[in-house]
Design an enzyme around this catalytic site. Structure first.
Site, PDB file in Angstrom:
ATOM      1  N   ASP A 239       0.866  -1.175   0.000  1.00 20.94           N
ATOM      2  CA  ASP A 239       0.000   0.000   0.000  1.00 20.94           C
ATOM      3  C   ASP A 239       0.912   1.237   0.000  1.00 20.94           C
ATOM      4  O   ASP A 239       2.137   1.123   0.138  1.00 20.94           O
ATOM      5  CB  ASP A 239      -0.972  -0.014   1.192  1.00 20.94           C
ATOM      6  CG  ASP A 239      -2.183   0.883   0.921  1.00 20.94           C
ATOM      7  OD1 ASP A 239      -2.133   1.706  -0.013  1.00 20.94           O
ATOM      8  OD2 ASP A 239      -3.190   0.778   1.654  1.00 20.94           O
TER       9      ASP A 239
HETATM   10  C1  NOJ Z   1      -4.029   3.936   0.007  1.00 26.54           C
HETATM   11  C2  NOJ Z   1      -5.219   3.056   0.203  1.00 26.54           C
HETATM   12  O1  NOJ Z   1      -5.123   2.400   1.453  1.00 26.54           O
HETATM   13  C3  NOJ Z   1      -5.394   2.007  -0.881  1.00 26.54           C
HETATM   14  O2  NOJ Z   1      -6.636   1.382  -0.692  1.00 26.54           O
HETATM   15  C4  NOJ Z   1      -5.296   2.633  -2.240  1.00 26.54           C
HETATM   16  O3  NOJ Z   1      -5.509   1.671  -3.236  1.00 26.54           O
HETATM   17  C5  NOJ Z   1      -3.937   3.272  -2.369  1.00 26.54           C
HETATM   18  N1  NOJ Z   1      -3.824   4.322  -1.376  1.00 26.54           N
HETATM   19  C6  NOJ Z   1      -3.698   3.853  -3.755  1.00 26.54           C
HETATM   20  O4  NOJ Z   1      -4.497   4.951  -3.981  1.00 26.54           O
END
Ligand code: NOJ
Length: 710
Positions: free
Chosen positions: A263
């Site tokens: 993430d």
């Molecule tokens: C953080 C989020 O937790 C995740 O769900 C998302 O896909 C990513 N950012 C990318 O935007």
């Protein structure tokens, strides 16, 4: 590209080139980089380096991505195409209802259709990978991201995971209109301690395997191409550097062979967790754990090559990760066509097409949940109806993960009512604090539609709350409206189950509208006026208050179970101030007219080794409208080597019934569906007494006992 060509490509790449394939940056890195400032400078990158990375986050639009792809490929030593990944969570330009609502459709076909149309639009806009489905099991609505999940139940989330993966990917991701799916957030991100986003997760091995891992496993079984790691810890180790979780469980036990992506800055955040000493240590731990792509940290970029040169990291690990990224690019067909479907013509053809608009409306109707109805609904279209509350005219009801949605197309509730009932006599009061004159007008109407709850702003990532009660202004508005007009239908908007005990007690009718997407209000208007029969079911229980959280129908037997009485009983497991059960349980939702269930019939009372029992009911539509009924099968294992839940969802079938029509619905019960993690963590079933129920929701008492032979 053939596998041996791909292999030769990998062999020909330098260490630097390989490490760059594992880096994902957001669009801000690809501006006009004459002088290096901003994010590129922070990451100590030279002007060209962003263009040599393997993938880009959060960019979309056919023309823009074709141009970016050209620029990136021109700078890549081997001309390798970039992957464009984005959060297309519940639609691209046409936003569909949020995932918690999609779960409330209780209908895998509907979920698949939504994902498939979302994929068509995103692919036309040049996107290759969507960061969806999010299948984090969630039982605590303080966590704002429950909006992004399909709910509290492992079985339902698994069904949804499969359907969504299938909708996005089809049977071949290289085909037109398909994108690769990325299931997230591995693992158990939906259980942060105290419902506070980014907090650690503290769950036992049984809960992890029995409940939380199941939906990710289902996505892997459905062939999902990517897995995203979670921000939280499991066993006190951040998931992104958790070797056991990623290598043993995900790759080993589940057999996942696709790409693992961190993430956003999750590798870097292990420094804040205090479990990595520096960025190089974080990079080493993440790559050793099996995390292939570093999303938005400079850990891989700054350390991987040096670590390998200094003999601190095995180059094989780098090769393995790069190989998986190249394979994904190849599966998407990017070596032959780096833009995939991205073209302005495709965008024009697909986005907001009639089919997409129709589904947006239908999904709004089929995911809203009718919680209460004393008969006031459906409304007739001849009376005078007051439509009250700011939310009735708010365009921010689409959903918080609709970053690409075309909000100029959002249909508010007010506009939806005007479209669905063109000759309606509506009195619109679009504020939460009506004047005395407005109250007087509301008082003389035949009925009121009152919207309360939350728009899309207070749910989603990082939007945790300690108190899930309906806000005070809306409670006051409700009391004022009820004091002058009792015929008040309450619509509750929002991305989380809100505690609404006062409304549940006094309002004659309540609809949980969730955040219905661009066109979903049209569907909600359809059900208010009886043009469609409501059929949504709660994918998450609605509690009485925050103090009941986390809550699920699937609780465990305690040593001191509460007897079947109302009110507090001392020295058994219960609260003094609220019941143990939620205000509205998982699976609950009404229609116009009732689905009547016959008692359960079993083909046998004993399940023999290797055998099957058929459990059947007759379901009759007792009302005057066509009905879609989600028939639910629950099972309880009465005694086991470990404490078992009071009941678990084990089957779901959707039937459509014409007025007064009866259909027989059957479920096959076999041994594999009774398996669980026993006292020694073996996934087995145990012989003995069981109970099964088939009915309308998780509270059904329509049950029968059966026995399983050893
Ligand atoms: C953080 C989020 O937790 C995740 O769900 C998302 O896909 C990513 N950012 C990318 O935007």
């Amino acid at each position: 590209m053939k596998t041996d060509e791909l292999q030769r490509l990998l062999e020909d790449m330098t260490l630097e080139e390989k490490a760059e394939q594992l880096v994902q940056l957001h669009g801000g890195f690809f501006g006009d980089v004459g002088t290096i400032t901003g994010p590129a400078a922070e990451f100590s990158m030279d002007a060209d380096q962003p263009y040599r990375t393997g993938s880009v986050l959060g960019e979309a639009g056919a023309e823009h991505l074709r141009d970016l792809q050209d620029r990136m490929m021109a700078k890549q030593p081997h001309g390798i195409p970039a992957l464009f990944m984005a959060d297309v969570i519940h639609g691209y330009k046409t936003a569909f209802p949020v995932p918690i609502a999609i779960g409330s459709g209780f209908d895998a076909e509907l979920a698949e259709e939504i994902a498939s149309l979302a994929a068509e639009e995103a692919a036309a806009a040049g996107v290759h990978v969507t960061f969806s489905p999010m299948v984090d099991l969630v039982r605590d609505s303080r966590w704002g991201r429950c909006m992004e999940s399909t709910g509290e139940d492992p079985y339902l989330n698994s069904l949804m995971a499969k359907a969504l993966v299938k909708g996005f990917q089809g049977d071949d991701v290289s085909k037109p209109g398909k994108v690769a799916a990325c299931v997230k957030h591995f693992a158990a991100y939906g259980a942060p301690v105290a419902g506070r986003d980014y907090n650690v997760t503290e769950i036992c091995e049984h809960t992890l395997f029995e409940d939380y891992l199941k939906p990710y496993r289902a996505a892997v079984e459905a062939g999902v191409k990517l897995v995203m790691t979670a921000f939280n810890t499991i066993d006190r180790k951040p998931c992104t550097t958790n070797k056991r979780l990623l290598r043993d469980v995900l790759r080993g036990d589940m057999g996942f062979d696709g790409v693992v992506i961190s993430d956003y800055n999750a590798i870097g955040e292990t420094l804040n967790h205090g479990s990595s000493y520096d960025k190089a240590d974080a990079a080493k731990k993440a790559l050793e754990a099996g995390c292939d792509i570093d999303m938005m940290s400079d850990c891989y970029l700054g350390s991987v090559v040096r670590l390998i040169r200094e003999g601190e990291l095995d180059e094989k690990l780098l090769d393995e990760a790069v190989w998986r990224v190249l394979v994904l690019k190849n599966e998407l067909g990017l070596f032959e066509n780096p833009y995939k479907d991205g073209s302005p013509e495709n965008e024009k053809r697909v986005i907001f097409s009639e089919r997409h608009r129709e589904l947006g409306r239908r999904a709004g109707a089929e995911t809203a949940v009718l919680l209460k109805n004393n008969g006031i609904l459906p409304l007739g279209d001849s009376g005078k109806i007051a439509v009250v509350g700011e939310l009735t005219q708010d365009t921010r009801i689409v959903g918080s993960w609709s970053i690409f949605a075309d909000t100029s197309k959002t249909v508010t509730l007010k506009n939806a009512l005007c479209e669905v009932v063109p000759n309606g006599k509506f009195v619109f009061v679009g504020n939460d604090d009506p004047t005395d004159e407005e109250m007087a007008e509301i008082g003389v109407c035949d009925a009121v539609i009152l919207a309360v709850g939350e728009n899309e702003i207070p749910t989603g990532e990082s939007m945790s709350v300690a108190d899930i009660s309906l806000n005070k202004a809306h409670l006051r508005l409700f009391e004022r409206v009820m004091s002058c007009n009792k015929n008040t239908v309450v619509l509750v908007f929002g991305g989380r189950p809100l505690a609404i005990p006062e409304i549940a007690e006094k309002a004659p009718a309540i609809v949980e509208a969730w955040l219905p997407g661009t066109l979903g209000c049209l569907g909600i208007a359809d059900i208010l006026f009886g043009k469609k029969n409501p059929c949504g079911r709660l994918s998450m229980s609605i509690p009485y208050c925050s103090g009941q959280l986390p809550i699920s129908y699937s609780q465990f037997m305690t040593g001191r179970p509460k007897p079947k009485t109302d009110g507090f009983v001392r020295y058994v497991s219960n609260y003094m101030d609220v019941p143990n059960h939620p205000l509205y349980p998982f699976g609950y939702g009404l229609s116009y007219g009732e689905a009547k269930y016959s008692p359960v019939r079993l083909s046998a009372d004993v399940l023999k080794k290797g055998g099957v029992i058929t459990a059947s009911v007759d379901v009759t539509n007792d009302g005057g409208m066509e009905m879609k009924e989600a028939v639910q099968l629950y099972i309880r294992d009465v005694k086991g080597s470990v404490v078992r839940p009071v009941r678990e969802l084990k089957g779901l079938k959707t039937v459509r019934l014409m007025p007064h029509e009866t259909k027989t619905v059957s479920f096959e019960i076999d041994e594999p569906m009774l398996r669980f993690y026993d006292a020694d963590m073996n996934f087995v079933s145990e012989p003995g007494e069981f109970v099964l129920w088939i009915g309308h929701d998780s509270g059904t008492e329509n049950g029968r006992g059966f026995r399983v032979e050893g």
